[in-house]
Enzyme design. Structure first.
Site, PDB file in Angstrom:
ATOM      1  CB  SER A  18      38.017  39.894  36.007  1.00  0.00           C
ATOM      2  OG  SER A  18      38.371  41.012  36.800  1.00  0.00           O
ATOM      3  CG  ASN A  57      40.338  41.288  32.019  1.00  0.00           C
ATOM      4  OD1 ASN A  57      39.608  41.674  31.101  1.00  0.00           O
ATOM      5  ND2 ASN A  57      39.893  41.139  33.246  1.00  0.00           N
ATOM      6  CD  GLU A 106      39.002  34.807  30.549  1.00  0.00           C
ATOM      7  OE1 GLU A 106      39.794  35.129  29.652  1.00  0.00           O
ATOM      8  OE2 GLU A 106      38.912  35.444  31.623  1.00  0.00           O
ATOM      9  CG  HIS A 139      36.288  36.148  34.254  1.00  0.00           C
ATOM     10  ND1 HIS A 139      37.091  36.724  33.299  1.00  0.00           N
ATOM     11  CD2 HIS A 139      35.517  37.155  34.743  1.00  0.00           C
ATOM     12  CE1 HIS A 139      36.823  38.007  33.214  1.00  0.00           C
ATOM     13  NE2 HIS A 139      35.873  38.293  34.080  1.00  0.00           N
TER      14      HIS A 139
END
Length: 596
Positions: free
Chosen positions: A430, A501, A463, A451
Site C-alpha cells: 500500500s 493513501n 490500484e 493494491h
C-alpha cells in the site's frame, strides 16, 4: 438573558441562502429574504415552492403546513427590511469586502440586541466582527450544502462573541433538527479545514499528471466510501470558492499543503469554475447541470488499457500469505473462476487461511449473496500449500505478506527462481516502492503493483501500480485481471501512497493536529466529517480501525518521499503508538474499546 429568534433575515438568496430560508420557514420562523437581485428573489420563491411541494408528495409536510411555510417567507431588495429581525444570517459571496459591507450596514438598521451571523466557511469571523459596531453579537453560523439535507452546523465564536448569542443560535440549530458544533475561529473551521486540504492535494495530484481525474475520483469513492470524488466535489463547490477558502487557510497556517494548487487559479481565471459555469475539472451538459458529458480528456476504450486482449493469459493464480488480506484476495480470485494456490510459511497456516475463506463464504451463503453450490465450487478451486514451490506453474503470483520491504524483496527473489518465465509477479503493497520489489528479481519488467483494499471481497478498488520498468502487457494483464474479478482498476505511478493513501493520510494527520492543538474534540471532528462531509467514518474512528501503528508507518513513508513539513506525523500520533495504544486491536487508541 434568552434572545428570542422568531423573525430571521437571510441576506443573499443563492443556493445556500434559499436552503437556509426553507429550513427556517418550515420550522415556523418568519423569514425575511433579502437580495439585491430581483431574479434571485424570484428564483428563491420558486425553489421554496418546488421543495415544499415535494415535501407534501413525500409525506413530510401537509398541504396546510406548506401554505403557512410559504406565507412566512417574504423577499425584499433592501437591507432595511431586516429592521425587525432578531437574527440576520448573511450568505453573500465569500469576500471580506462584501461581508463587511453587509455587516456595517446592518449595524445601523437592526436593534442592538439582534444577533448577526456570517455564513462564511473560511474567512475570519474575528476580523468580520471587529469591523462591526457591536462585535459581541457577531458569530459564524456555517450550514452545509444542501442546507435542508445536511445535519451539521458549525457555530463559530470569536474572542469577542457573547455567550448569550452563541447559546441562542445553538438552541435554534437544535430546534431546526441540526447537529451544532461549537468552535473557535480559525480558517476552514473543522470540516472545511480538513476537507479543503484534501481537495487541494487531489488537484495538485491531477495537475502533476500522476493520475487521471476519473481515476482520482474513482479511487476515493471506491477506496474510502466517499459520496463524491475530490475533483467532482471541487466542481460542485466551485473552483473559485475553493481557491478563496484555501487562500484564507494558507494566510493563517502558512502550511504549503494549503497553498492553492496552481490549476485552481488557472481554471478560475479562465472562468472554468465548475458546475455553475458548465466546465471545471469536468465538462457538464449546461451551466448549473450535474450531468457530465465527454470531452477531450475523457478516456476512450482503447486508451483504457490498450484495451481488452493485450495482456497475458491468466488461468491460475498463486497468493502468498496467510493473513486477512491474502485469504481475502484468494477468495476473490477463486470466486471469479481462477484456480488458486494459497501458500503460507507452513501447511498449517495455509489450511487455516483456507478455513477463514470457508467461514467468509458461509456468511455469504447465510446472507443470500452466494449459493451453496457456488461456495463449494469456490473452495474446490483453492489449494493450500506450505511453500512457494507450489507456484511453479501459476500465471500470476500475488504477494500479500507483511508490509516490510526486506520481507517482500526476499519473497520476490524466491518467486523469481520458482515462477515460470512469463508469469506476472504482483505486490499488494500500500505504500512501499514497487520497483524495489521488482529489482529483487531478474525480470523487473514482469513486476506490477496490485493494491487491493481491505476487506478484499467487499472493496471494489484495485490500484494498479506501474513502475518505469513494467512491461506494457504486464500492466494490461493487471487491469484485465482486476476487471475479471469484478474490481475497478485505477492507474498509479510508483510513488508513496499511490492515490488513496497519499490523499487520505494527510487528512487523517491534520485531524490529529486539530485535537493536539485543542481546537476541537474527537467527537466533534468525527461528527463534522460524517455530517458535514458525508464521510462513512470520522477520522478518529478510521484511525482506530486501521491501526495507529499502520497509520504512523504510512505517514512516515509519505513524509520521507515528499519532504514536506506539513506531512510530518503529528506528535500525538507518535506518542500514542509509543505507548502501545494502537487502536481497536489493542483495546485503546484515540478511544477505549471493550476487550473481547
Amino acid at each position: 438573558m434568552d434572545i428570542p429568534l422568531s423573525t430571521i433575515a437571510v441576506v443573499g438568496l443563492g443556493t445556500m441562502g434559499t436552503g437556509i430560508a426553507e429550513i427556517l420557514a418550515v420550522a415556523g420562523r418568519e423569514v425575511i429574504g433579502i437580495d439585491i437581485s430581483d431574479a434571485a428573489s424570484r428564483q428563491a420563491v420558486a425553489a421554496l415552492e418546488a421543495s415544499t411541494a415535494r415535501g407534501v408528495e413525500r409525506g413530510r409536510l401537509t398541504e396546510e403546513e406548506r401554505r403557512t411555510a410559504l406565507a412566512r417567507f417574504r423577499t425584499f431588495s433592501d437591507l432595511h427590511a431586516a429592521a425587525d429581525a432578531e437574527l440576520v444570517i448573511e450568505v453573500v459571496p465569500e469576500s471580506y469586502e462584501a461581508k463587511q459591507r453587509v455587516l456595517r450596514a446592518l449595524d445601523g438598521i437592526v436593534s442592538p440586541t439582534a444577533v448577526l451571523a456570517t455564513g462564511t466557511n473560511a474567512l475570519s469571523v474575528t476580523r468580520l466582527a471587529a469591523d462591526s459596531a457591536h462585535p459581541e453579537r457577531v458569530l459564524g453560523l456555517h450550514f452545509f450544502n444542501p442546507a435542508p439535507a445536511m445535519k451539521l452546523v458549525e457555530v463559530v465564536s470569536s474572542v469577542l462573541t457573547s455567550p448569550q448569542a452563541v447559546a441562542a443560535v445553538t438552541a435554534l440549530a437544535r430546534e431546526l433538527g441540526k447537529e451544532p458544533v461549537a468552535l473557535g475561529d480559525r480558517p476552514g473551521f473543522v470540516a472545511d479545514g480538513l476537507l479543503f486540504g484534501y481537495l487541494n492535494q487531489a488537484a495538485a495530484m491531477y495537475e502533476a499528471k500522476y493520475a487521471s481525474r476519473e481515476d482520482i475520483d474513482a479511487a476515493m469513492r471506491l477506496g474510502c466510501g466517499l459520496p463524491m470524488g475530490p475533483l467532482a466535489l471541487l466542481d460542485l463547490i466551485g473552483v473559485d470558492t475553493a481557491r478563496t477558502v484555501l487562500d484564507a487557510m494558507h494566510a493563517a497556517s502558512h502550511d504549503r499543503l494549503h497553498a492553492p494548487a496552481p490549476v485552481l487559479r488557472q481554471l478560475s481565471d479562465a472562468g472554468l469554475t465548475g458546475r455553475k459555469a458548465g466546465r471545471g475539472f469536468y465538462t457538464y451538459e449546461a451551466p448549473g447541470s450535474g450531468t457530465v458529458v465527454p470531452d477531450a480528456l475523457t478516456p476512450t476504450i482503447t486508451a483504457e488499457g490498450a484495451a481488452a486482449g493485450s495482456g497475458r493469459p491468466v488461468r491460475s493464480v498463486g497468493v502468498a500469505g496467510s493473513g486477512t488480506m491474502a485469504s481475502g484476495i484468494a477468495e476473490v480470485f477463486a470466486k471469479a473462476g481462477y484456480d488458486v494456490v494459497l501458500a503460507a510459511r507452513n501447511p498449517e497456516k495455509a489450511v487455516a487461511a483456507v478455513g477463514r475463506i470457508a467461514t467468509s463464504l458461509a456468511r455469504s451463503v447465510d446472507k443470500g449473496r452466494l449459493t451453496a453450490e457456488a461456495r463449494d465450487a469456490t473452495l474446490a478451486r483453492i489449494a493450500p500449500a506450505g511453500s512457494l514451490d507450489a507456484f511453479a506453474e501459476v500465471d500470476l503470483a500475488v504477494e500479500a505478506v507483511a508490509e516490510d520491504l526486506e520481507v517482500k524483496r526476499q519473497l520476490f527473489a524466491a518467486l523469481d527462481k520458482i515462477c515460470r518465465p512469463g508469469a506476472v509477479l504482483a505486490t499488494t503493497t500500500s505504500s512501499l516502492p514497487v520497483v524495489a520489489c521488482a529489482r529483487a528479481t531478474s525480470r523487473p519488467q514482469d513486476v506490477v503493483g496490485m493494491h487491493f483494499f481491505n476487506p478484499a471481497p467487499a472493496m471494489k478498488l484495485v490500484e494498479v501500480v506501474r513502475t518505469v520498468l513494467t512491461a506494457d502487457d504486464v500492466h494490461a494483464t493487471a487491469r484485465e485481471v482486476s476487471r475479471a474479478v469484478r474490481k475497478h482498476p485505477v492507474d498509479c505511478g510508483d510513488r508513496a501512497g499511490f492515490i488513496v493513501n497519499a490523499l487520505l493520510f494527510p487528512y487523517l494527520n491534520n485531524a490529529v493536529k486539530m485535537v493536539q492543538e485543542h481546537y476541537a474534540t474527537l467527537d466533534d471532528i468525527d461528527a463534522a466529517m460524517k455530517l458535514g462531509g458525508g464521510y462513512p467514518m470520522g477520522p478518529f474512528e478510521l484511525l482506530d480501525v486501521v491501526g495507529l501503528d499502520v497509520s504512523l508507518a504510512i505517514e512516515r513513508v509519505l513524509h520521507r518521499e515528499f519532504h514536506d513539513p506539513g506531512l510530518a506525523p503529528a506528535p500525538l500520533l507518535e506518542h500514542l503508538v509509543a505507548a502501545g495504544c494502537l487502536g481497536r486491536k489493542t483495546g485503546r487508541g484515540f478511544r477505549e474499546y471493550a476487550r473481547r
